[in-house]
Design a protein around this motif. Structure first.
Motif, PDB file in Angstrom:
ATOM      1  N   GLY A 191       0.813  -1.211   0.000  1.00  0.00           N
ATOM      2  CA  GLY A 191       0.000   0.000   0.000  1.00  0.00           C
ATOM      3  C   GLY A 191       0.848   1.263   0.000  1.00  0.00           C
ATOM      4  N   PHE A 192       1.966   1.237   0.742  1.00  0.00           N
ATOM      5  CA  PHE A 192       2.864   2.397   0.760  1.00  0.00           C
ATOM      6  C   PHE A 192       3.504   2.597  -0.612  1.00  0.00           C
ATOM      7  CE2 PHE A 192       6.698   4.736   2.261  1.00  0.00           C
ATOM      8  CZ  PHE A 192       6.014   5.792   2.859  1.00  0.00           C
ATOM      9  N   THR A 193       3.826   1.502  -1.300  1.00  0.00           N
ATOM     10  CA  THR A 193       4.366   1.605  -2.656  1.00  0.00           C
ATOM     11  C   THR A 193       3.362   2.246  -3.599  1.00  0.00           C
ATOM     12  OG1 THR A 193       5.639  -0.412  -2.259  1.00  0.00           O
ATOM     13  CG2 THR A 193       5.410   0.310  -4.541  1.00  0.00           C
ATOM     14  N   ILE A 194       2.105   1.874  -3.468  1.00  0.00           N
ATOM     15  CA  ILE A 194       1.050   2.452  -4.310  1.00  0.00           C
ATOM     16  C   ILE A 194       0.929   3.956  -4.062  1.00  0.00           C
ATOM     17  CG2 ILE A 194      -1.445   2.470  -4.708  1.00  0.00           C
ATOM     18  CD1 ILE A 194      -1.370  -0.575  -4.061  1.00  0.00           C
ATOM     19  N   GLY A 232       5.807   8.111 -17.468  1.00  0.00           N
ATOM     20  CA  GLY A 232       4.707   8.348 -16.537  1.00  0.00           C
ATOM     21  C   GLY A 232       3.533   7.421 -16.785  1.00  0.00           C
ATOM     22  N   MET A 233       3.252   7.121 -18.055  1.00  0.00           N
ATOM     23  CA  MET A 233       2.177   6.179 -18.363  1.00  0.00           C
ATOM     24  C   MET A 233       2.508   4.798 -17.812  1.00  0.00           C
ATOM     25  SD  MET A 233       0.722   4.974 -22.065  1.00  0.00           S
ATOM     26  CE  MET A 233       2.114   3.880 -22.299  1.00  0.00           C
ATOM     27  N   HIS A 234       3.781   4.393 -17.902  1.00  0.00           N
ATOM     28  CA  HIS A 234       4.181   3.099 -17.362  1.00  0.00           C
ATOM     29  C   HIS A 234       4.072   3.090 -15.836  1.00  0.00           C
ATOM     30  CE1 HIS A 234       5.703   2.367 -21.394  1.00  0.00           C
ATOM     31  NE2 HIS A 234       5.972   1.126 -21.061  1.00  0.00           N
ATOM     32  N   VAL A 235       4.341   4.222 -15.196  1.00  0.00           N
ATOM     33  CA  VAL A 235       4.167   4.302 -13.748  1.00  0.00           C
ATOM     34  C   VAL A 235       2.695   4.111 -13.377  1.00  0.00           C
ATOM     35  CG1 VAL A 235       4.309   5.835 -11.745  1.00  0.00           C
ATOM     36  CG2 VAL A 235       6.197   5.724 -13.358  1.00  0.00           C
ATOM     37  N   MET A 236       1.795   4.718 -14.138  1.00  0.00           N
ATOM     38  CA  MET A 236       0.369   4.563 -13.861  1.00  0.00           C
ATOM     39  C   MET A 236      -0.090   3.120 -14.067  1.00  0.00           C
ATOM     40  SD  MET A 236      -1.386   8.084 -15.244  1.00  0.00           S
ATOM     41  CE  MET A 236      -0.598   8.112 -16.858  1.00  0.00           C
ATOM     42  N   VAL A 237       0.400   2.479 -15.135  1.00  0.00           N
ATOM     43  CA  VAL A 237       0.054   1.075 -15.372  1.00  0.00           C
ATOM     44  C   VAL A 237       0.601   0.201 -14.245  1.00  0.00           C
ATOM     45  CG1 VAL A 237       0.449  -0.887 -16.893  1.00  0.00           C
ATOM     46  CG2 VAL A 237      -0.107   1.340 -17.869  1.00  0.00           C
ATOM     47  N   GLY A 238       1.855   0.456 -13.829  1.00  0.00           N
ATOM     48  CA  GLY A 238       2.427  -0.304 -12.734  1.00  0.00           C
ATOM     49  C   GLY A 238       1.676  -0.096 -11.434  1.00  0.00           C
ATOM     50  N   THR A 239       1.195   1.131 -11.191  1.00  0.00           N
ATOM     51  CA  THR A 239       0.413   1.399  -9.978  1.00  0.00           C
ATOM     52  C   THR A 239      -0.887   0.608  -9.980  1.00  0.00           C
ATOM     53  OG1 THR A 239       1.349   3.643  -9.897  1.00  0.00           O
ATOM     54  CG2 THR A 239      -0.614   3.220  -8.584  1.00  0.00           C
ATOM     55  N   LEU A 263       2.170 -11.116  -8.472  1.00  0.00           N
ATOM     56  CA  LEU A 263       2.971 -10.141  -7.738  1.00  0.00           C
ATOM     57  C   LEU A 263       4.394 -10.097  -8.273  1.00  0.00           C
ATOM     58  CD1 LEU A 263       3.142  -8.144  -5.388  1.00  0.00           C
ATOM     59  CD2 LEU A 263       3.870 -10.042  -3.941  1.00  0.00           C
ATOM     60  N   ASP A 264       4.953 -11.242  -8.620  1.00  0.00           N
ATOM     61  CA  ASP A 264       6.292 -11.264  -9.226  1.00  0.00           C
ATOM     62  C   ASP A 264       6.345 -10.373 -10.460  1.00  0.00           C
ATOM     63  OD1 ASP A 264       7.271 -12.977  -7.333  1.00  0.00           O
ATOM     64  OD2 ASP A 264       7.001 -14.784  -8.531  1.00  0.00           O
ATOM     65  N   ALA A 265       5.355 -10.532 -11.332  1.00  0.00           N
ATOM     66  CA  ALA A 265       5.332  -9.744 -12.567  1.00  0.00           C
ATOM     67  C   ALA A 265       5.216  -8.255 -12.264  1.00  0.00           C
ATOM     68  CB  ALA A 265       4.173 -10.197 -13.450  1.00  0.00           C
ATOM     69  N   ALA A 266       4.375  -7.897 -11.279  1.00  0.00           N
ATOM     70  CA  ALA A 266       4.226  -6.489 -10.913  1.00  0.00           C
ATOM     71  C   ALA A 266       5.532  -5.922 -10.361  1.00  0.00           C
ATOM     72  CB  ALA A 266       3.103  -6.335  -9.889  1.00  0.00           C
ATOM     73  N   VAL A 267       6.244  -6.707  -9.556  1.00  0.00           N
ATOM     74  CA  VAL A 267       7.507  -6.250  -8.976  1.00  0.00           C
ATOM     75  C   VAL A 267       8.565  -6.104 -10.064  1.00  0.00           C
ATOM     76  CG1 VAL A 267       9.379  -6.879  -7.403  1.00  0.00           C
ATOM     77  CG2 VAL A 267       7.008  -7.172  -6.696  1.00  0.00           C
ATOM     78  N   TYR A 268       8.652  -7.086 -10.974  1.00  0.00           N
ATOM     79  CA  TYR A 268       9.603  -6.968 -12.087  1.00  0.00           C
ATOM     80  C   TYR A 268       9.324  -5.702 -12.883  1.00  0.00           C
ATOM     81  CZ  TYR A 268      10.363 -11.977 -11.227  1.00  0.00           C
ATOM     82  OH  TYR A 268      10.629 -13.184 -10.655  1.00  0.00           O
ATOM     83  N   TYR A 269       8.069  -5.453 -13.182  1.00  0.00           N
ATOM     84  CA  TYR A 269       7.677  -4.293 -13.981  1.00  0.00           C
ATOM     85  C   TYR A 269       8.030  -2.999 -13.255  1.00  0.00           C
ATOM     86  CZ  TYR A 269       4.668  -1.470 -17.031  1.00  0.00           C
ATOM     87  OH  TYR A 269       4.193  -0.543 -17.915  1.00  0.00           O
ATOM     88  N   TRP A 270       7.790  -2.973 -11.941  1.00  0.00           N
ATOM     89  CA  TRP A 270       8.057  -1.763 -11.170  1.00  0.00           C
ATOM     90  C   TRP A 270       9.556  -1.463 -11.106  1.00  0.00           C
ATOM     91  CZ3 TRP A 270       4.499   1.679 -10.060  1.00  0.00           C
ATOM     92  CH2 TRP A 270       4.808   2.704  -9.170  1.00  0.00           C
TER      93      TRP A 270
END
Length: 289
Positions: A191-194, A232-239, A263-270
């Motif tokens: 949640g803090f990351t979001i 910035g668009m990639h940051v929004m998608v990652g969020t 979650l692995d995929a989200a972390v890799y992307y972030w």
């Protein structure tokens, strides 16, 4: 699956609907650039975006259903998905390489030597790098630490049996407490990351609003806004990706021995987004200033 270890995917309408949504958004964007805002562009953009959101919700819902509740994802399927995610990130790397190439070609390459002559071009007042851009860097790098914390907490949460809730044995009860402890850690850190991702987006939008130049101001403005805008668009998608994972963690989708590739995929992307921003900050903001 019993013979091959791989899931045989059912017929799905979502790739087709996603294609129509992407076609509509692209057509609307080209019409906006060529003819300006009109009722046709507005209706096409809103309808295409609504179709895209509906498609993503249903498509992700089907994937969660197959993987978490139906048990269709064996270790072979998860390994396949992991390789696909790495290849997708590799394609994203070359996507951003093209924008960096354009920026450096305009600053020190043939375009600069023939036409611009100086960088940034005369009349462009670049953004000072050690204020909002530096704060954005701190925010995004801090989010890399918190998302790693969440990843480790979910990994530990996945290794502890939840069955202690229904048994009176002391050891099992302690296992349940530990599992709940790791889940709470994961929810808090994720949640803090979001929140950090949303704060980064807010700072980026504020920077755009306060900038003294626009995307129409020479090749500098074009490459600056394309590079930082797509990031910035990639940051929004990652969020959004992390928000989905937060709710999945809350609903115990990553509990004992349930794979957590989502979650692995989200972390890799972030982490990929973090690394790209370091390159953007160093080259566009610091060196380009």
């Amino acid at each position: 699956m019993a013979r091959t270890g791989y899931q045989l995917v059912d017929i799905s309408p979502w790739p087709l609907s996603a294609s129509f949504a992407a076609l509509g958004l692209t057509t609307g964007m080209i019409s906006l650039f060529c003819e300006g805002m009109s009722n046709f562009v507005l209706v096409l953009a809103l309808s295409s975006f609504s179709l895209l959101v509906f498609t993503l919700v249903r498509w992700w819902g089907d994937v969660i259903l197959e993987s978490t509740f139906l048990g269709c994802y064996s270790s072979y399927v998860v390994r396949n998905l992991r390789c696909a995610m790495f290849l997708f990130i590799l394609s994203e790397v070359f996507f951003f390489v093209s924008f960096f190439w354009g920026f450096f070609n305009g600053s020190v390459g043939e375009l600069s030597m023939q036409g611009v002559g100086m960088w940034p071009p005369k009349g462009i007042n670049p953004i000072y790098p050690w204020r909002v851009p530096f704060l954005n860097t701190i925010v995004l790098l801090s989010s890399a630490l918190t998302v790693t914390w969440a990843h480790k907490a979910v990994s530990a949460h996945n290794m502890v049996d939840y069955s202690g809730l229904y048994l009176s044995l002391k050891g099992k009860t302690e296992s349940f407490s530990s599992s709940k402890y790791y889940q709470l850690h994961g929810l808090f850190s994720l949640g803090f990351t979001i929140l950090l991702g949303l704060f980064f987006t807010y700072l980026q939008a504020t920077e755009y609003y306060m900038a003294s130049f626009s995307i129409c101001d020479s090749i500098y403005g074009s490459t600056f806004f394309l590079l930082t805008g797509f990031h910035g668009m990639h940051v929004m998608v990652g969020t959004i990706f992390l928000i989905v994972c937060w709710f999945r963690l809350y609903l115990l989708h990553f509990s004992y021995q349930h794979h957590y590739f989502g979650l692995d995929a989200a972390v890799y992307y972030w982490h990929f987004v973090d690394v790209v921003w370091i390159g953007v900050f160093a080259s566009v903001y610091v060196w380009g200033y």
